[in-house]
Design a protein around this motif. Sequence first.
Motif, PDB file in Angstrom:
ATOM      1  N   ALA A 291     -10.655  -9.567 -25.827  1.00  0.00           N
ATOM      2  CA  ALA A 291     -11.935 -10.213 -25.551  1.00  0.00           C
ATOM      3  C   ALA A 291     -12.665  -9.468 -24.444  1.00  0.00           C
ATOM      4  O   ALA A 291     -12.047  -8.907 -23.530  1.00  0.00           O
ATOM      5  CB  ALA A 291     -11.717 -11.667 -25.149  1.00  0.00           C
TER       6      ALA A 291
ATOM      7  N   CYS B 107      -7.318 -17.616 -16.748  1.00  0.00           N
ATOM      8  CA  CYS B 107      -8.085 -18.171 -15.624  1.00  0.00           C
ATOM      9  C   CYS B 107      -7.326 -18.019 -14.313  1.00  0.00           C
ATOM     10  O   CYS B 107      -7.904 -17.650 -13.277  1.00  0.00           O
ATOM     11  CB  CYS B 107      -8.414 -19.635 -15.896  1.00  0.00           C
ATOM     12  SG  CYS B 107      -9.637 -19.904 -17.203  1.00  0.00           S
TER      13      CYS B 107
ATOM     14  N   GLY C 196     -18.656 -16.730 -28.174  1.00  0.00           N
ATOM     15  CA  GLY C 196     -17.693 -17.769 -28.505  1.00  0.00           C
ATOM     16  C   GLY C 196     -16.270 -17.434 -28.104  1.00  0.00           C
ATOM     17  O   GLY C 196     -15.312 -17.957 -28.692  1.00  0.00           O
ATOM     18  N   GLU C 197     -16.081 -16.567 -27.093  1.00  0.00           N
ATOM     19  CA  GLU C 197     -14.735 -16.201 -26.654  1.00  0.00           C
ATOM     20  C   GLU C 197     -14.068 -17.357 -25.914  1.00  0.00           C
ATOM     21  O   GLU C 197     -14.734 -18.168 -25.254  1.00  0.00           O
ATOM     22  CB  GLU C 197     -14.788 -14.961 -25.750  1.00  0.00           C
ATOM     23  CG  GLU C 197     -15.261 -13.720 -26.477  1.00  0.00           C
ATOM     24  CD  GLU C 197     -15.335 -12.503 -25.574  1.00  0.00           C
ATOM     25  OE1 GLU C 197     -15.541 -11.399 -26.096  1.00  0.00           O
ATOM     26  OE2 GLU C 197     -15.184 -12.666 -24.343  1.00  0.00           O
ATOM     27  N   GLN C 198     -12.770 -17.429 -26.048  1.00  0.00           N
ATOM     28  CA  GLN C 198     -11.992 -18.468 -25.386  1.00  0.00           C
ATOM     29  C   GLN C 198     -11.063 -17.831 -24.364  1.00  0.00           C
ATOM     30  O   GLN C 198     -10.368 -16.867 -24.670  1.00  0.00           O
ATOM     31  CB  GLN C 198     -11.166 -19.262 -26.410  1.00  0.00           C
ATOM     32  CG  GLN C 198     -12.004 -19.973 -27.466  1.00  0.00           C
ATOM     33  CD  GLN C 198     -12.879 -21.064 -26.874  1.00  0.00           C
ATOM     34  OE1 GLN C 198     -12.472 -21.782 -25.974  1.00  0.00           O
ATOM     35  NE2 GLN C 198     -14.096 -21.191 -27.399  1.00  0.00           N
ATOM     36  N   ILE C 199     -11.060 -18.350 -23.155  1.00  0.00           N
ATOM     37  CA  ILE C 199     -10.199 -17.858 -22.083  1.00  0.00           C
ATOM     38  C   ILE C 199      -9.177 -18.941 -21.765  1.00  0.00           C
ATOM     39  O   ILE C 199      -9.540 -20.072 -21.424  1.00  0.00           O
ATOM     40  CB  ILE C 199     -11.014 -17.505 -20.822  1.00  0.00           C
ATOM     41  CG1 ILE C 199     -12.099 -16.483 -21.160  1.00  0.00           C
ATOM     42  CG2 ILE C 199     -10.098 -16.981 -19.721  1.00  0.00           C
ATOM     43  CD1 ILE C 199     -11.572 -15.164 -21.657  1.00  0.00           C
ATOM     44  N   GLY C 200      -7.886 -18.597 -21.896  1.00  0.00           N
ATOM     45  CA  GLY C 200      -6.829 -19.573 -21.677  1.00  0.00           C
ATOM     46  C   GLY C 200      -6.541 -19.823 -20.209  1.00  0.00           C
ATOM     47  O   GLY C 200      -7.086 -19.173 -19.306  1.00  0.00           O
TER      48      GLY C 200
ATOM     49  N   ASN D  99      -4.418 -13.682 -25.207  1.00  0.00           N
ATOM     50  CA  ASN D  99      -5.321 -12.611 -25.618  1.00  0.00           C
ATOM     51  C   ASN D  99      -4.632 -11.258 -25.627  1.00  0.00           C
ATOM     52  O   ASN D  99      -4.673 -10.527 -26.623  1.00  0.00           O
ATOM     53  CB  ASN D  99      -6.535 -12.579 -24.684  1.00  0.00           C
ATOM     54  CG  ASN D  99      -7.700 -11.793 -25.275  1.00  0.00           C
ATOM     55  OD1 ASN D  99      -7.688 -10.585 -25.249  1.00  0.00           O
ATOM     56  ND2 ASN D  99      -8.675 -12.508 -25.816  1.00  0.00           N
TER      57      ASN D  99
ATOM     58  N   ILE E 259     -18.299 -16.176 -23.256  1.00  0.00           N
ATOM     59  CA  ILE E 259     -18.202 -17.584 -23.674  1.00  0.00           C
ATOM     60  C   ILE E 259     -19.529 -18.068 -24.255  1.00  0.00           C
ATOM     61  O   ILE E 259     -19.577 -18.743 -25.293  1.00  0.00           O
ATOM     62  CB  ILE E 259     -17.774 -18.463 -22.483  1.00  0.00           C
ATOM     63  CG1 ILE E 259     -16.329 -18.143 -22.090  1.00  0.00           C
ATOM     64  CG2 ILE E 259     -17.914 -19.944 -22.822  1.00  0.00           C
ATOM     65  CD1 ILE E 259     -15.869 -18.841 -20.823  1.00  0.00           C
TER      66      ILE E 259
END
Length: 310
Positions: free
Chosen positions: A97, A272, A264-268, A146, A260
Amino acid sequence: MPASRRFPLVLIGAFLALYLVWGSTYLVIRIGIESWPPLLMAGVRFLIAGSLLYGFLRWRGVPAPSWAQWKAAGAIGILLLSCGNGGVTLAEHAGVASGVAALAVATVPLFTLVFGRFFGHRNTRLEWAGIGLGLAGIGLLNLGSNLQASPLGAALILFAAASWAFGSVWSKSLPLPAGPMASAAEMLVGGAALLLGSALSGERMTQMPTAAGWGALLYLVFFGSILAFSAYMYLLKHVRPAAATSYAYVNPAVAVLLGILFAGEQIGVEECVAMAVIIGAVVLIGVPQWRKVPASVATPADALRGELSK
Protein backbone atom coordinates in the motif's frame (compact mmCIF):
# COMPACT_ATOMS: atom_id res chain seq x y z
CA MET A 1 14.37 41.58 0.39
CA PRO A 2 17.79 41.14 2.07
CA ALA A 3 19.73 38.05 1.01
CA SER A 4 19.82 36.88 4.64
CA ARG A 5 16.03 36.65 4.60
CA ARG A 6 15.70 35.20 1.10
CA PHE A 7 17.92 32.26 2.06
CA PRO A 8 15.68 31.06 4.93
CA LEU A 9 12.62 31.45 2.68
CA VAL A 10 14.24 29.21 0.07
CA LEU A 11 14.96 26.64 2.78
CA ILE A 12 11.38 26.78 4.03
CA GLY A 13 10.06 26.29 0.50
CA ALA A 14 12.41 23.38 -0.10
CA PHE A 15 11.30 21.64 3.10
CA LEU A 16 7.60 22.19 2.25
CA ALA A 17 8.14 20.69 -1.21
CA LEU A 18 9.59 17.55 0.38
CA TYR A 19 6.99 17.29 3.12
CA LEU A 20 3.85 17.77 1.02
CA VAL A 21 4.75 16.93 -2.58
CA TRP A 22 6.75 13.80 -1.81
CA GLY A 23 4.07 12.70 0.63
CA SER A 24 1.59 12.71 -2.25
CA THR A 25 3.81 10.92 -4.77
CA TYR A 26 3.27 7.50 -3.15
CA LEU A 27 -0.42 7.62 -4.07
CA VAL A 28 0.35 9.06 -7.51
CA ILE A 29 2.83 6.23 -8.17
CA ARG A 30 0.11 3.72 -7.29
CA ILE A 31 -2.24 5.40 -9.75
CA GLY A 32 0.46 5.49 -12.42
CA ILE A 33 1.43 1.81 -12.25
CA GLU A 34 -2.14 0.83 -13.02
CA SER A 35 -1.39 2.05 -16.58
CA TRP A 36 2.39 1.81 -16.84
CA PRO A 37 4.93 -0.97 -16.21
CA PRO A 38 6.71 0.15 -13.00
CA LEU A 39 10.33 0.48 -14.16
CA LEU A 40 9.27 1.96 -17.49
CA MET A 41 7.17 4.62 -15.77
CA ALA A 42 9.96 5.51 -13.36
CA GLY A 43 12.53 5.64 -16.17
CA VAL A 44 10.37 7.80 -18.44
CA ARG A 45 9.58 10.06 -15.48
CA PHE A 46 13.20 10.83 -14.66
CA LEU A 47 14.45 10.93 -18.25
CA ILE A 48 11.84 13.52 -19.22
CA ALA A 49 12.36 15.54 -16.03
CA GLY A 50 16.14 15.41 -16.37
CA SER A 51 16.07 16.37 -20.06
CA LEU A 52 13.77 19.35 -19.43
CA LEU A 53 15.81 20.58 -16.49
CA TYR A 54 19.15 20.02 -18.27
CA GLY A 55 17.96 21.80 -21.42
CA PHE A 56 16.62 24.75 -19.43
CA LEU A 57 19.84 25.13 -17.46
CA ARG A 58 22.02 24.96 -20.58
CA TRP A 59 19.76 27.55 -22.25
CA ARG A 60 20.37 29.78 -19.21
CA GLY A 61 24.09 29.44 -19.71
CA VAL A 62 24.89 26.92 -16.98
CA PRO A 63 28.03 24.99 -17.97
CA ALA A 64 27.74 21.29 -18.74
CA PRO A 65 29.09 18.95 -16.03
CA SER A 66 32.65 17.75 -16.35
CA TRP A 67 33.36 14.04 -16.80
CA ALA A 68 34.16 13.72 -13.07
CA GLN A 69 30.87 15.43 -12.22
CA TRP A 70 28.93 13.17 -14.60
CA LYS A 71 30.42 10.11 -12.90
CA ALA A 72 29.58 11.43 -9.43
CA ALA A 73 26.05 12.44 -10.46
CA GLY A 74 25.55 9.09 -12.18
CA ALA A 75 26.49 7.15 -9.05
CA ILE A 76 24.11 9.18 -6.88
CA GLY A 77 21.37 9.05 -9.51
CA ILE A 78 21.52 5.26 -9.63
CA LEU A 79 21.44 4.97 -5.84
CA LEU A 80 18.70 7.52 -5.19
CA LEU A 81 16.54 7.13 -8.29
CA SER A 82 17.18 3.76 -9.92
CA CYS A 83 17.48 1.81 -6.66
CA GLY A 84 15.60 4.13 -4.31
CA ASN A 85 12.61 5.35 -6.27
CA GLY A 86 12.66 2.32 -8.56
CA GLY A 87 12.50 0.05 -5.52
CA VAL A 88 9.50 1.94 -4.13
CA THR A 89 7.70 1.76 -7.48
CA LEU A 90 8.34 -1.98 -7.76
CA ALA A 91 7.21 -2.52 -4.15
CA GLU A 92 3.89 -0.77 -4.79
CA HIS A 93 3.50 -2.81 -7.98
CA ALA A 94 4.07 -5.93 -5.83
CA GLY A 95 1.10 -4.96 -3.65
CA VAL A 96 2.51 -2.74 -0.89
CA ALA A 97 0.00 0.00 0.00
CA SER A 98 1.19 3.53 -0.74
CA GLY A 99 0.89 4.56 2.91
CA VAL A 100 2.86 1.56 4.13
CA ALA A 101 5.52 2.23 1.48
CA ALA A 102 5.89 5.79 2.77
CA LEU A 103 6.13 4.50 6.32
CA ALA A 104 8.89 2.06 5.40
CA VAL A 105 10.77 4.83 3.60
CA ALA A 106 10.54 6.81 6.86
CA THR A 107 13.45 4.64 8.00
CA VAL A 108 15.79 6.59 5.69
CA PRO A 109 17.12 8.81 8.53
CA LEU A 110 17.93 5.67 10.53
CA PHE A 111 19.94 4.22 7.66
CA THR A 112 21.51 7.65 7.16
CA LEU A 113 23.00 7.56 10.65
CA VAL A 114 24.27 4.01 10.20
CA PHE A 115 25.94 4.78 6.87
CA GLY A 116 27.30 8.02 8.28
CA ARG A 117 29.65 5.89 10.37
CA PHE A 118 31.43 4.85 7.17
CA PHE A 119 32.22 8.50 6.48
CA GLY A 120 33.53 9.39 9.92
CA HIS A 121 30.34 10.63 11.55
CA ARG A 122 30.03 9.64 15.20
CA ASN A 123 26.57 8.90 16.59
CA THR A 124 25.44 9.95 20.05
CA ARG A 125 23.77 7.62 22.51
CA LEU A 126 20.46 9.31 21.75
CA GLU A 127 20.92 8.61 18.05
CA TRP A 128 21.78 4.96 18.71
CA ALA A 129 18.64 4.73 20.86
CA GLY A 130 16.67 6.13 17.93
CA ILE A 131 18.20 3.55 15.59
CA GLY A 132 17.25 0.74 17.99
CA LEU A 133 13.70 2.07 18.31
CA GLY A 134 13.46 2.38 14.54
CA LEU A 135 14.52 -1.24 14.06
CA ALA A 136 11.78 -2.25 16.49
CA GLY A 137 9.34 -0.23 14.37
CA ILE A 138 10.50 -2.03 11.22
CA GLY A 139 9.86 -5.34 12.98
CA LEU A 140 6.34 -4.24 13.93
CA LEU A 141 5.72 -3.04 10.39
CA ASN A 142 6.61 -6.46 9.02
CA LEU A 143 4.10 -8.07 11.40
CA GLY A 144 1.31 -6.18 9.65
CA SER A 145 -0.79 -7.93 7.05
CA ASN A 146 0.31 -5.58 4.27
CA LEU A 147 3.99 -6.51 4.18
CA GLN A 148 3.36 -10.11 5.25
CA ALA A 149 1.24 -10.49 2.13
CA SER A 150 4.14 -9.25 0.00
CA PRO A 151 7.57 -10.39 1.28
CA LEU A 152 9.14 -9.25 -1.99
CA GLY A 153 7.59 -5.82 -1.57
CA ALA A 154 8.90 -5.62 2.00
CA ALA A 155 12.44 -6.46 0.86
CA LEU A 156 12.26 -3.98 -2.03
CA ILE A 157 11.05 -1.11 0.13
CA LEU A 158 13.80 -1.58 2.72
CA PHE A 159 16.41 -1.91 -0.04
CA ALA A 160 15.10 1.33 -1.53
CA ALA A 161 15.34 3.13 1.82
CA ALA A 162 18.91 1.90 2.41
CA SER A 163 20.00 2.88 -1.12
CA TRP A 164 18.51 6.34 -0.77
CA ALA A 165 20.20 6.86 2.60
CA PHE A 166 23.63 5.70 1.40
CA GLY A 167 23.43 7.91 -1.68
CA SER A 168 22.38 10.89 0.43
CA VAL A 169 25.37 10.53 2.75
CA TRP A 170 27.86 9.75 -0.03
CA SER A 171 26.73 12.75 -2.08
CA LYS A 172 28.20 15.11 0.52
CA SER A 173 31.75 14.02 -0.41
CA LEU A 174 31.43 13.77 -4.21
CA PRO A 175 32.21 16.48 -6.80
CA LEU A 176 28.63 16.96 -7.96
CA PRO A 177 27.66 19.73 -10.39
CA ALA A 178 26.58 22.96 -8.76
CA GLY A 179 22.94 23.75 -8.07
CA PRO A 180 20.07 22.20 -10.06
CA MET A 181 22.49 20.80 -12.65
CA ALA A 182 23.25 18.04 -10.13
CA SER A 183 19.56 17.07 -10.10
CA ALA A 184 19.39 17.15 -13.91
CA ALA A 185 22.45 14.92 -14.35
CA GLU A 186 21.28 12.48 -11.68
CA MET A 187 17.84 12.18 -13.24
CA LEU A 188 19.28 11.60 -16.71
CA VAL A 189 21.58 8.79 -15.56
CA GLY A 190 19.09 7.32 -13.07
CA GLY A 191 16.29 7.41 -15.65
CA ALA A 192 18.47 5.74 -18.29
CA ALA A 193 19.40 2.98 -15.82
CA LEU A 194 15.71 2.40 -15.02
CA LEU A 195 14.85 2.13 -18.73
CA LEU A 196 17.67 -0.37 -19.16
CA GLY A 197 16.28 -2.37 -16.23
CA SER A 198 12.82 -2.20 -17.80
CA ALA A 199 14.12 -3.56 -21.11
CA LEU A 200 16.17 -6.32 -19.48
CA SER A 201 13.22 -7.42 -17.33
CA GLY A 202 10.96 -7.71 -20.36
CA GLU A 203 8.46 -4.99 -19.45
CA ARG A 204 6.06 -4.17 -22.29
CA MET A 205 3.20 -1.73 -22.82
CA THR A 206 0.08 -3.78 -23.54
CA GLN A 207 -2.24 -0.79 -24.02
CA MET A 208 -2.20 2.99 -24.03
CA PRO A 209 -2.17 4.59 -20.56
CA THR A 210 -5.42 6.03 -19.29
CA ALA A 211 -5.95 9.75 -18.66
CA ALA A 212 -5.18 9.09 -14.99
CA GLY A 213 -1.97 7.31 -15.98
CA TRP A 214 -0.82 10.24 -18.10
CA GLY A 215 -1.79 12.67 -15.35
CA ALA A 216 0.19 10.67 -12.80
CA LEU A 217 3.26 10.70 -15.05
CA LEU A 218 3.06 14.46 -15.58
CA TYR A 219 2.64 15.08 -11.84
CA LEU A 220 5.64 12.90 -11.06
CA VAL A 221 7.75 14.63 -13.74
CA PHE A 222 7.06 18.25 -12.81
CA PHE A 223 6.26 18.11 -9.10
CA GLY A 224 7.76 14.89 -7.76
CA SER A 225 10.97 15.12 -9.83
CA ILE A 226 11.88 18.62 -11.02
CA LEU A 227 10.46 20.49 -8.02
CA ALA A 228 10.84 18.14 -5.05
CA PHE A 229 14.02 16.30 -6.07
CA SER A 230 15.80 19.57 -6.84
CA ALA A 231 14.69 20.83 -3.43
CA TYR A 232 16.12 17.69 -1.83
CA MET A 233 19.49 18.02 -3.54
CA TYR A 234 19.56 21.71 -2.53
CA LEU A 235 18.98 20.75 1.10
CA LEU A 236 21.65 18.04 1.00
CA LYS A 237 24.17 20.73 0.10
CA HIS A 238 23.02 23.23 2.74
CA VAL A 239 21.93 21.23 5.79
CA ARG A 240 22.99 18.04 7.56
CA PRO A 241 21.84 14.80 5.86
CA ALA A 242 19.55 13.89 8.79
CA ALA A 243 17.88 17.29 8.50
CA ALA A 244 17.44 16.89 4.74
CA THR A 245 15.80 13.51 5.33
CA SER A 246 13.44 14.94 7.97
CA TYR A 247 10.62 14.74 5.40
CA ALA A 248 10.27 11.25 6.84
CA TYR A 249 8.44 12.82 9.80
CA VAL A 250 5.59 14.03 7.61
CA ASN A 251 5.45 11.90 4.44
CA PRO A 252 3.94 8.79 6.09
CA ALA A 253 1.04 10.74 7.58
CA VAL A 254 0.36 12.50 4.28
CA ALA A 255 0.62 9.26 2.28
CA VAL A 256 -1.53 7.23 4.67
CA LEU A 257 -4.24 9.91 4.73
CA LEU A 258 -4.32 10.22 0.93
CA GLY A 259 -4.28 6.43 0.50
CA ILE A 260 -7.27 6.03 2.81
CA LEU A 261 -9.23 8.93 1.29
CA PHE A 262 -8.59 8.32 -2.42
CA ALA A 263 -7.50 4.70 -2.83
CA GLY A 264 -9.52 2.90 -0.16
CA GLU A 265 -6.35 1.53 1.50
CA GLN A 266 -6.65 -0.10 4.89
CA ILE A 267 -3.98 0.28 7.59
CA GLY A 268 -4.02 -2.33 10.35
CA VAL A 269 -3.31 -1.94 14.06
CA GLU A 270 0.24 -3.26 13.66
CA GLU A 271 1.00 -0.67 10.98
CA CYS A 272 -0.47 2.14 13.11
CA VAL A 273 1.71 1.15 16.06
CA ALA A 274 4.71 0.82 13.75
CA MET A 275 4.03 4.32 12.41
CA ALA A 276 4.11 5.78 15.92
CA VAL A 277 7.31 3.89 16.78
CA ILE A 278 9.18 4.73 13.55
CA ILE A 279 8.21 8.41 13.55
CA GLY A 280 9.14 8.56 17.25
CA ALA A 281 12.55 7.08 16.40
CA VAL A 282 13.07 9.59 13.57
CA VAL A 283 12.17 12.47 15.88
CA LEU A 284 14.53 11.06 18.52
CA ILE A 285 17.51 10.97 16.18
CA GLY A 286 16.58 14.40 14.88
CA VAL A 287 17.12 16.02 18.28
CA PRO A 288 20.95 15.98 18.07
CA GLN A 289 20.81 17.18 14.46
CA TRP A 290 18.80 20.25 15.35
CA ARG A 291 20.36 21.19 18.65
CA LYS A 292 22.08 24.54 19.11
CA VAL A 293 25.66 24.86 17.92
CA PRO A 294 28.15 27.70 18.38
CA ALA A 295 27.84 30.51 15.86
CA SER A 296 31.33 29.76 14.54
CA VAL A 297 30.20 26.36 13.27
CA ALA A 298 26.58 27.17 12.51
CA THR A 299 25.10 25.66 9.37
CA PRO A 300 22.36 27.09 7.13
CA ALA A 301 19.91 24.89 9.03
CA ASP A 302 20.93 26.64 12.25
CA ALA A 303 20.53 29.98 10.51
CA LEU A 304 17.01 28.94 9.51
CA ARG A 305 16.10 28.11 13.11
CA GLY A 306 17.36 31.47 14.26
CA GLU A 307 15.38 33.24 11.55
CA LEU A 308 12.19 31.41 12.44
CA SER A 309 12.58 32.26 16.11
CA LYS A 310 12.54 36.03 15.43
